[in-house]
Write an enzyme that holds these catalytic residues in place. Structure first.
Site, short mmCIF file in Angstrom:
data_model
loop_
_atom_site.label_atom_id
_atom_site.label_comp_id
_atom_site.label_asym_id
_atom_site.label_seq_id
_atom_site.Cartn_x
_atom_site.Cartn_y
_atom_site.Cartn_z
N GLY A 1 -4.01 -3.53 0.73
CA GLY A 1 -4.70 -3.71 2.00
C GLY A 1 -6.16 -3.28 1.99
N GLU B 1 2.42 -1.92 -7.62
CA GLU B 1 1.44 -1.97 -6.53
C GLU B 1 0.63 -0.68 -6.52
OE1 GLU B 1 2.63 -4.94 -3.23
OE2 GLU B 1 3.45 -2.97 -2.74
N GLY C 1 0.88 -9.04 0.73
CA GLY C 1 0.96 -8.49 2.09
C GLY C 1 0.15 -9.34 3.05
N GLY C 2 -1.09 -8.93 3.31
CA GLY C 2 -1.93 -9.58 4.32
C GLY C 2 -1.98 -11.10 4.20
N GLU D 1 4.16 2.45 1.41
CA GLU D 1 4.02 2.85 2.82
C GLU D 1 5.25 3.61 3.30
OE1 GLU D 1 2.94 -1.03 4.29
OE2 GLU D 1 1.01 -0.86 3.25
N HIS E 1 8.53 0.81 -1.17
CA HIS E 1 7.13 0.45 -0.89
C HIS E 1 6.33 1.73 -0.64
CE1 HIS E 1 3.56 -1.20 0.97
NE2 HIS E 1 3.89 -2.35 0.43
N SER F 1 -3.81 -6.55 -2.49
CA SER F 1 -4.97 -7.40 -2.20
C SER F 1 -4.94 -8.73 -2.97
CB SER F 1 -6.28 -6.64 -2.45
OG SER F 1 -6.39 -5.54 -1.56
N ASN G 1 5.41 -9.93 2.02
CA ASN G 1 5.82 -8.76 2.79
C ASN G 1 5.02 -8.74 4.10
OD1 ASN G 1 6.41 -6.23 3.81
ND2 ASN G 1 5.31 -5.11 2.20
N TRP G 2 5.70 -9.08 5.19
CA TRP G 2 4.99 -9.20 6.48
C TRP G 2 4.73 -7.84 7.13
CZ3 TRP G 2 7.70 -13.85 9.43
CH2 TRP G 2 7.57 -15.00 8.66
N LYS G 3 5.37 -6.80 6.62
CA LYS G 3 5.23 -5.45 7.20
C LYS G 3 5.55 -5.49 8.70
CE LYS G 3 2.03 -4.50 3.49
NZ LYS G 3 0.94 -3.69 2.96
P1 PGA Z 1 -1.75 -6.47 0.58
O1 PGA Z 1 -0.34 -5.68 0.60
O2 PGA Z 1 -1.51 -7.78 -0.10
O3 PGA Z 1 -2.13 -6.61 2.02
O4 PGA Z 1 -2.69 -5.60 -0.19
C1 PGA Z 1 0.54 -5.75 -0.48
C2 PGA Z 1 1.78 -4.95 -0.21
O5 PGA Z 1 1.70 -3.90 0.43
O6 PGA Z 1 2.90 -5.35 -0.60
#
Ligand code: PGA
Length: 244
Positions: free
Chosen positions: A171, A165, A228-229, A95, A93, A207, A9-11
């Site tokens: 993050g 998640e 994510g990251g 977010e 998600h 993470s 997930n590149w956001k």
């Molecule tokens: P992260 O994000 O790996 O940066 O913690 C995961 C996600 O939000 O899908």
């Protein structure tokens, strides 16, 4: 046997050039056949990325979709539109639940719209830190899961994937322990078994880095990872794919 799924997930990250370079590198990964590997770039780059990775085993998806198929919904992208460019979509998600005030019921309607359009939805669920610390995590996640199940009870759900998640792990560098991820995945599987069957895939996200990827993948009910990251760095994402 459930095939592992690694999702990136590149956001809201990566310029057009960076997106193309990253997608092209991942598409050439030697071990892509060991798992379903899917990237989720920003909407704007989907068409260019789709072209760049065509012919490879790398999957492509959108980071969200509307619950509606068309109409006066400024700024939204519908599931039928996404099917012209990709096969997958992330819904719910945390977010989006936080920034766009998406309710459990709306997430359920988005999952329904995605399935009816022929997309494979990765439906995210997860609790905040206060729910975890007060021992209410299963209650919160159970409610999120039930809201989705209620919306999809009469349609084919064979492509639906869950992603657990925990919000406090996203993050933050504070990943859930593999046993906590396993316990919640087993709980989600038991809650959804009668409606979705034993084969539904359940991912862990929060993470995830190359150093901890195998610890989750060795758990019996964790079928893959939502990253994510670390999905923005080719070497890290490739190392996570290798962990399969
Ligand atoms: P992260 O994000 O790996 O940066 O913690 C995961 C996600 O939000 O899908």
């Amino acid at each position: 046997m459930r095939k592992p799924l690694i999702a990136g997930n590149w956001k809201m990250n990566a310029s057009r050039n960076d997106a193309l370079a990253l997608a092209t590198t991942v598409a050439q990964a030697p071990r892509l056949a060991n798992a379903d590997v899917v990237i989720f770039p920003p909407f704007l780059w989907l068409e260019a990325v789709a072209r760049a990775i065509s012919g490879s085993n790398l999957g492509l998806g959108g980071q969200d979709c509307s619950a509606e198929d068309r109409g006066a919904y400024t700024g939204q992208i519908s599931a039928p539109m996404l099917t012209e460019l990709c096969d997958w979509v992330i819904v719910g998600h945390s977010e989006r639940r936080r920034d766009a005030a998406e309710s459990d019921a709306l997430v359920g309607r988005k999952a329904r719209a995605a399935l009816l359009a022929g997309l494979r939805p990765i439906v995210c669920v997860g609790e905040a830190i206060d729910a975890r610390e007060s021992g209410r995590h299963e209650h919160v996640v159970g409610g999120q899961v039930e809201a989705v199940l209620a919306e999809v009870s009469d349609i084919d759900t064979s492509t639906l994937v869950w992603a657990y998640e925990p919000i406090w792990a996203i993050g933050t560098g504070r990943s859930a322990s593999p046993s906590d991820a396993q316990a919640m995945a087993a709980y989600i599987r038991s809650k959804t078994r009668s409606q979705l069957g034993e084969d539904v895939r359940i991912l862990y996200g929060g993470s995830v880095v190359p150093e901890n990827a195998t610890t989750y993948l060795s758990e019996p009910d964790v079928d893959g990872l939502l990253v994510g990251g670390a999905s923005l760095k080719a070497d890290q994402f490739l190392a996570i794919i290798e962990a399969c």
